[in-house]
Design a protein around this motif. Structure first.
Motif, PDB file in Angstrom:
ATOM      1  N   ALA A  67      32.935  32.335  49.196  1.00 10.86           N
ATOM      2  CA  ALA A  67      33.751  31.742  50.258  1.00 10.86           C
ATOM      3  C   ALA A  67      35.219  32.120  50.074  1.00 10.86           C
ATOM      4  N   ARG A  68      35.670  32.113  48.842  1.00 11.05           N
ATOM      5  CA  ARG A  68      37.059  32.478  48.562  1.00 11.05           C
ATOM      6  C   ARG A  68      37.303  33.959  48.871  1.00 11.05           C
ATOM      7  N   VAL A  69      36.381  34.802  48.459  1.00 10.81           N
ATOM      8  CA  VAL A  69      36.517  36.243  48.713  1.00 10.81           C
ATOM      9  C   VAL A  69      36.563  36.515  50.211  1.00 10.81           C
ATOM     10  N   GLU A  70      35.693  35.873  50.962  1.00  9.09           N
ATOM     11  CA  GLU A  70      35.656  36.084  52.409  1.00  9.09           C
ATOM     12  C   GLU A  70      36.986  35.682  53.052  1.00  9.09           C
ATOM     13  N   LYS A  71      37.530  34.540  52.623  1.00 10.88           N
ATOM     14  CA  LYS A  71      38.785  34.054  53.184  1.00 10.88           C
ATOM     15  C   LYS A  71      39.938  35.011  52.857  1.00 10.88           C
ATOM     16  N   LEU A  72      39.925  35.534  51.618  1.00  8.65           N
ATOM     17  CA  LEU A  72      40.993  36.439  51.203  1.00  8.65           C
ATOM     18  C   LEU A  72      40.894  37.793  51.893  1.00  8.65           C
ATOM     19  N   LYS A  73      39.676  38.288  52.022  1.00  4.54           N
ATOM     20  CA  LYS A  73      39.482  39.578  52.687  1.00  4.54           C
ATOM     21  C   LYS A  73      39.894  39.502  54.154  1.00  4.54           C
ATOM     22  N   ALA A  74      39.658  38.338  54.767  1.00  2.00           N
ATOM     23  CA  ALA A  74      40.056  38.160  56.162  1.00  2.00           C
ATOM     24  C   ALA A  74      41.566  38.257  56.319  1.00  2.00           C
ATOM     25  N   ARG A  75      42.279  37.972  55.247  1.00  3.12           N
ATOM     26  CA  ARG A  75      43.742  38.070  55.261  1.00  3.12           C
ATOM     27  C   ARG A  75      44.222  39.414  54.725  1.00  3.12           C
ATOM     28  N   GLY A  76      43.287  40.279  54.381  1.00  2.00           N
ATOM     29  CA  GLY A  76      43.646  41.600  53.897  1.00  2.00           C
ATOM     30  C   GLY A  76      44.197  41.613  52.483  1.00  2.00           C
ATOM     31  N   LEU A  77      43.840  40.600  51.681  1.00  2.09           N
ATOM     32  CA  LEU A  77      44.363  40.497  50.326  1.00  2.09           C
ATOM     33  C   LEU A  77      43.433  41.172  49.323  1.00  2.09           C
ATOM     34  N   ALA A  78      44.003  41.906  48.390  1.00  2.67           N
ATOM     35  CA  ALA A  78      43.219  42.670  47.419  1.00  2.67           C
ATOM     36  C   ALA A  78      42.728  41.788  46.279  1.00  2.67           C
ATOM     37  N   ILE A  79      41.559  42.135  45.754  1.00  3.03           N
ATOM     38  CA  ILE A  79      41.014  41.493  44.559  1.00  3.03           C
ATOM     39  C   ILE A  79      40.556  42.609  43.624  1.00  3.03           C
ATOM     40  N   ASN A  80      41.167  42.678  42.437  1.00  2.00           N
ATOM     41  CA  ASN A  80      40.787  43.717  41.484  1.00  2.00           C
ATOM     42  C   ASN A  80      39.649  43.285  40.567  1.00  2.00           C
ATOM     43  N   TYR A  81      39.631  42.001  40.205  1.00  2.00           N
ATOM     44  CA  TYR A  81      38.584  41.465  39.335  1.00  2.00           C
ATOM     45  C   TYR A  81      38.226  40.042  39.736  1.00  2.00           C
ATOM     46  N   LEU A  82      36.949  39.706  39.571  1.00  2.00           N
ATOM     47  CA  LEU A  82      36.509  38.319  39.536  1.00  2.00           C
ATOM     48  C   LEU A  82      36.490  37.955  38.061  1.00  2.00           C
ATOM     49  N   THR A  83      37.288  36.968  37.670  1.00  4.55           N
ATOM     50  CA  THR A  83      37.495  36.732  36.244  1.00  4.55           C
ATOM     51  C   THR A  83      37.106  35.321  35.833  1.00  4.55           C
ATOM     52  N   PHE A  84      36.172  35.234  34.882  1.00  2.74           N
ATOM     53  CA  PHE A  84      35.809  33.946  34.296  1.00  2.74           C
ATOM     54  C   PHE A  84      36.908  33.564  33.311  1.00  2.74           C
ATOM     55  N   VAL A  85      37.806  32.696  33.772  1.00  2.00           N
ATOM     56  CA  VAL A  85      38.965  32.288  32.977  1.00  2.00           C
ATOM     57  C   VAL A  85      39.224  30.808  33.270  1.00  2.00           C
ATOM     58  N   PRO A  86      38.340  29.941  32.783  1.00  3.83           N
ATOM     59  CA  PRO A  86      38.452  28.514  33.097  1.00  3.83           C
ATOM     60  C   PRO A  86      39.517  27.820  32.262  1.00  3.83           C
ATOM     61  N   ASP A  87      39.686  26.523  32.497  1.00  2.91           N
ATOM     62  CA  ASP A  87      40.613  25.751  31.671  1.00  2.91           C
ATOM     63  C   ASP A  87      39.882  25.236  30.431  1.00  2.91           C
ATOM     64  N   GLY A  88      39.054  26.089  29.862  1.00  4.76           N
ATOM     65  CA  GLY A  88      38.297  25.834  28.642  1.00  4.76           C
ATOM     66  C   GLY A  88      37.746  27.171  28.171  1.00  4.76           C
ATOM     67  N   GLU A  89      36.615  27.159  27.487  1.00  7.77           N
ATOM     68  CA  GLU A  89      36.021  28.391  26.974  1.00  7.77           C
ATOM     69  C   GLU A  89      34.810  28.788  27.825  1.00  7.77           C
TER      70      GLU A  89
END
Length: 322
Positions: A67-89
Motif C-alpha cells: 500500500a505504501r509503495v503504491e501511494k509513493l509510486k503514484a506520486r512519482g517517488l523513488a524507492i531504492n530499497y525495502l529495508t527491514f529496520v525496525p525500532d528493535g532487532e
C-alpha cells in the motif's frame, strides 16, 4: 497479531546514507531488541529478548508495504530499497524470511539492518540470507567495550556472536556491509580499532562504514569519537579493508511524503528522529502548518530533544505490552 494503532509497519522512504531512498519496514513491536545500545536513536529497550517469535504475519507486512509503495509510486517517488529496520532487532521476527519472500512481487531490492547478535542461530542466518543486502553491526570485538556500548542480553556471548557473523558472511550470496559506531573513550582507541578492523577483514564486507551518533542518544553522556578518533579509525580500517566510508554527517535527501502529514510524521519518527528543518520541509510539501507538530506534542505522541546544537522530533518509546 493485531497491529497497534500507533505502530506503522511501513514508513518513509527516508534518505539513507547507505541505501539511497529506503522504505523502512518496522517488523517487530516497540522496542523488542537483544541490545540496549547507549547510542540508540529510538530509546531504551523495553523488551530485551533473544528468542525469535511471531510479531506481524507476512501478509500484514505485504499489505502495509504494498500500500505504501503504491501511494509513493503514484506520486512519482523513488524507492531504492525495502529495508527491514525496525525500532528493535529485525531477526527476532520468526517470519522474517517469509516476509522477505512475499515482498518479491514488488520488484524492489530488499535490505535488512541487524545488530548480528542472533546470527549464531542457524535458522536466523537462513531467514536473513533471503535479503539482497544485509548490514551487520560490529561496534567492537572486545568484551568490555561490547558490554559497555551494546548492553547485551545477559545470555549472549560475544565469541558466539562473532562466529555467527563469520558463518553468515561465508554463506551469504547477497551484498554484505558493516556498521561500526564509535563512542569516545570506549571503542575508538588504536587497539580496539585494529582488532575490529581485523575481524571485518575476515568477513570481507563490500563496504565497512564507520559512524558516530548524529541524533539524540539513549544515554546522554554517550558521544561520538572526535575528529582525531575518526581519522585514526579510517586509517586503521583502510589499511585492512578495500572500501571504508565515514558516516559522520546528516542524510542528504528528502523524507517522502504522501499527503497525510500526520501519518508520515508519526511513522518516520517512530524509527528515525527528524531534525526540525526536515520536519518543516515535510509539512510544507504536505501543505500543513507547524500547529500539527504542536498538537502532536500536546497529545504526547511526539516529543522533542536537543542534540549537538539541533532540535529533533521523535516518538516516545512505549512498552509493547508483552
Amino acid at each position: 497479531m493485531n497491529i497497534p494503532p500507533e505502530h506503522h509497519i511501513a514508513f518513509g522512504p527516508v534518505p539513507s546514507r547507505r541505501l539511497g531512498q529506503s522504505l523502512g519496514i518496522n517488523n517487530v513491536t516497540t522496542k523488542a531488541c537483544s541490545y540496549t545500545c547507549v547510542y540508540c536513536q529510538v530509546g531504551k529497550t523495553t523488551e530485551k529478548i533473544i528468542e525469535p517469535r511471531a510479531f506481524f504475519s507476512p501478509s500484514q507486512i505485504h499489505e502495509a508495504v504494498a500500500a505504501r509503495v503504491e501511494k509513493l509510486k503514484a506520486r512519482g517517488l523513488a524507492i531504492n530499497y525495502l529495508t527491514f529496520v525496525p525500532d528493535g532487532e529485525p531477526t527476532l521476527d520468526i517470519a522474517l524470511g517469509e516476509s522477505i519472500e512475499v515482498l518479491r512481487d514488488l520488484a524492489i531490492p530488499i535490505a535488512a539492518i541487524t545488530n548480528g547478535s542472533l546470527l549464531w542461530r542457524g535458522e536466523v542466518r537462513k531467514r536473513l540470507a533471503c535479503a539482497d543486502l544485509v548490514s551487520v553491526k560490529v561496534d567492537s570485538v572486545h568484551l568490555d567495550a561490547w558490554r559497555r556500548i551494546n548492553l547485551p542480553h545477559p545470555d549472549l556471548r560475544l565469541d558466539q556472536i562473532l562466529q555467527g557473523i563469520r558463518d553468515f558472511a561465508r554463506g551469504f550470496n547477497g551484498t554484505l556491509i558493516t556498521d561500526t559506531m564509535l563512542i569516545a573513550g570506549i571503542n575508538d582507541d588504536k587497539g580496539s580499532l585494529t582488532d575490529t578492523a581485523d575481524f571485518l577483514a575476515e568477513i570481507a564486507p563490500r563496504t565497512a562504514y564507520i559512524a558516530v551518533p548524529t541524533r539524540p542518544t539513549t544515554v546522554k553522556k554517550a558521544h561520538g569519537a572526535d575528529h582525531a578518533g575518526l581519522v585514526r579509525a579510517h586509517e586503521i580500517f583502510s589499511a585492512r579493508l578495500p572500501s571504508v566510508e565515514l558516516l559522520t554527517g546528516h542524510e542528504v535527501g528528502e523524507f517522502a511524503h504522501t499527503g497525510d502529514a500526520r501519518s508520515d510524521l508519526l511513522a518516520i519518527t517512530a524509527v528515525h528522529p527528524m531534525r526540525e528543518a526536515d520536519v518543516r520541509r515535510l509539512l510544507a510539501k504536505d501543505r500543513v502548518d507547524w500547529s500539527l507538530v504542536e498538537d502532536l506534542l500536546a497529545e504526547g505522541v511526539l516529543k522533542s530533544a536537543d542534540y549537538d546544537g539541533e532540535r529533533f522530533y521523535l516518538r516516545p518509546v512505549r512498552c509493547s505490552g508483552h
